[in-house]
Structures are given as C-alpha cells and as structure tokens.
Scaffold this motif. Structure first.
Motif, short mmCIF file in Angstrom:
data_model
loop_
_atom_site.label_atom_id
_atom_site.label_comp_id
_atom_site.label_asym_id
_atom_site.label_seq_id
_atom_site.Cartn_x
_atom_site.Cartn_y
_atom_site.Cartn_z
N LYS A 1 0.88 -1.26 0.02
CA LYS A 1 0.12 -0.18 0.00
C LYS A 1 0.90 1.07 -0.04
CE LYS A 1 -3.80 -0.08 2.43
NZ LYS A 1 -4.67 -0.10 3.63
N TYR A 2 0.30 2.21 -0.97
CA TYR A 2 1.35 3.34 -0.95
C TYR A 2 0.34 4.61 -0.70
CZ TYR A 2 5.52 1.31 -2.84
OH TYR A 2 6.90 0.67 -3.02
N LYS A 3 0.43 5.40 0.27
CA LYS A 3 -0.40 6.51 0.42
C LYS A 3 -0.14 7.62 -0.18
CE LYS A 3 -2.36 8.97 4.31
NZ LYS A 3 -2.51 9.21 5.90
N VAL A 4 -0.99 8.52 -0.82
CA VAL A 4 -0.50 9.59 -1.63
C VAL A 4 -0.35 10.80 -0.70
CG1 VAL A 4 -1.64 11.30 -3.05
CG2 VAL A 4 -2.19 8.72 -3.63
N ASN B 1 11.19 5.42 -6.46
CA ASN B 1 12.42 5.71 -5.86
C ASN B 1 12.70 5.41 -4.47
OD1 ASN B 1 14.76 7.26 -5.25
ND2 ASN B 1 13.96 9.18 -5.46
N GLY B 2 13.04 4.15 -3.92
CA GLY B 2 12.93 3.91 -2.88
C GLY B 2 11.58 3.45 -2.24
N ASP B 3 10.92 4.19 -1.32
CA ASP B 3 9.85 3.76 -1.15
C ASP B 3 8.66 4.92 -1.45
OD1 ASP B 3 10.60 1.64 0.48
OD2 ASP B 3 10.67 2.76 2.42
N THR B 4 9.12 5.53 -2.40
CA THR B 4 8.14 6.29 -3.25
C THR B 4 7.80 6.12 -4.59
OG1 THR B 4 9.08 8.06 -1.58
CG2 THR B 4 7.77 8.99 -3.64
N ASN C 1 3.58 7.44 -0.85
CA ASN C 1 4.84 6.80 -0.17
C ASN C 1 4.39 5.53 0.52
OD1 ASN C 1 6.53 9.03 -0.54
ND2 ASN C 1 5.37 10.24 1.00
N LYS C 2 5.28 4.56 0.70
CA LYS C 2 4.86 3.13 0.94
C LYS C 2 4.44 3.33 2.44
CE LYS C 2 6.63 -1.66 1.14
NZ LYS C 2 7.68 -2.59 0.73
#
Length: 223
Positions: free
Chosen positions: A46-49, A172-175, A221-222
C-alpha cells in the motif's frame, strides 16, 4: 471574381484550422460504462498519496481564449505489486478548483462560477456545495503502443464513467510517482454542461469547449 477567390481561400483556411485543432486533442478519452474496480491482493504493498506533492491540472477553452488551473488531491491509496499499480483510488477536492492564469476580480469570478458558489449558477459547472468531491478508482492497467495506460472509473457529480489515459510511473526507494500525459475528457459526459454547443442551441460565440484537458501527478509513499 477576385473577391470570390479570396473568400474561397479564407474558407479553406478556416476549415484547415478547424481540422488541425480537432486533431490536436491530446489523448482524447472515450467515456464508457463504469467497470468493476480492482480489489487489492494480499501481496500488494500500500502506498499512501502525498497530497502536498500531488496535483491535478486542468485547461478549458472558448472562442476568445483558454483558462487553466489546479484542483487539490484530498487523499488516495495506490496498491502496488512488483512495481506495477494493481488497484487504487484517489479523491479530488472539488472545492479547491481554481484558475491560475487570472488575478483579482476576474480570477475570483471565474473560480466562484466553476465552484457553483454564485447564486443562481450553482449547477453551471461543478456545484461543489452539493458535490464537494470527485474520485478516480483504478479498474485496470495495460500496455499498448509502448505506453502504460491506466483505466478507471471517474466520478464527477452523480456520473461515473470509465476512461483511460497514458501514464509514466517511477520508483525511488519507498516512493512511487505517477505522472499522466495530458488527456482530454468530454465534460458533458459528467453533466458539466454550461456553454456546450452539443447541449444548447443558439449560443453564438458564447460557447465553451466540451473538451477539458487534465494532467495528473500523484506522489505516494509506502505505508
């Protein structure tokens, strides 16, 4: 005879201009029936905007020119598996829609008209007092012609239609960053009808184009 040839040349030039403008539409979408939205799998991350880093830009046109502006992203989640978006939804805060090419009273008047905060003109455009949010939910992601296309249900006011548009995603990493190419929607498919020649007759040169150009940028972001 000379006037005849001048008039004929002018007519051909106008036709050529009209055809060129029609062909210049960027990634024109076709609004179809709403589709089943994809559920996140257990394997998806899950990635939060990040709403502060994300944006939606718009442009509309009329015979005398064009206007452009922004709308804020209120919230959103993207579910990502193996670096690819699997599902997700983002909410658009329509109360923030504004023009960025105007200043002072002209800006205030246009922004109020778009939001529907002018008495008697609430329903001309987005009527944000009744419909404060719009939403986009992913129904699929496909690859074609060397590009990645996101399909999803776009809901504005009480209408929900499925559209697709080309995007580029980077990790880019966790983004994760998702950036769309500019694409156009026919606003009348969502009952945004003010000044539309396809809805109203006898508008003269007081019409507004049905096509609304949109560009989306989401930074997530994760979680």
């Amino acid at each position: 005879m000379k006037r005849f040839f001048l008039n004929a040349a002018l007519a051909l030039a106008l036709v050529g201009t009209a055809v060129a403008c029609k062909g210049d539409k960027k990634n024109e979408t076709e609004a179809g029936e709403a589709q089943t939205e994809v559920a996140a799998s257990e394997a998806a991350a899950k990635y939060k905007v990040d709403t502060a880093a994300s944006s939606l830009m718009w442009m509309g046109s009329k015979p005398t020119g064009k206007h452009n502006g922004t709308v804020a992203i209120e919230s959103g989640v993207l579910n990502v598996e193996n670096g690819t978006i699997q599902s997700g939804t983002f909410i658009i805060d329509m109360t923030t829609i504004e023009s960025t090419d105007l200043e002072g009273d002209m800006k205030n008047n246009l922004d109020a008209h778009l939001r529907g905060t002018v008495e008697g003109k609430e329903g001309d455009f987005f009527n944000v007092q009744k419909y404060p949010n719009a939403a986009f939910s992913v129904t699929g992601v496909t690859e074609k012609d060397g590009k990645t296309y996101v399909q999803g249900n776009l809901q504005i006011k009480e209408k929900k239609n499925n559209i697709e548009f080309p995007v580029t995603t980077t990790m880019n990493g966790d983004t994760m960053t998702l950036e769309s190419e500019p694409f156009t929607i026919d606003r009348t498919k969502w009952d945004v009808n003010y000044g539309s020649k396809s809805v109203f007759d006898n508008l003269g040169d007081k019409w507004v184009s049905d096509d609304m150009e949109i560009t989306v940028k989401l930074v997530a972001n994760k979680a």
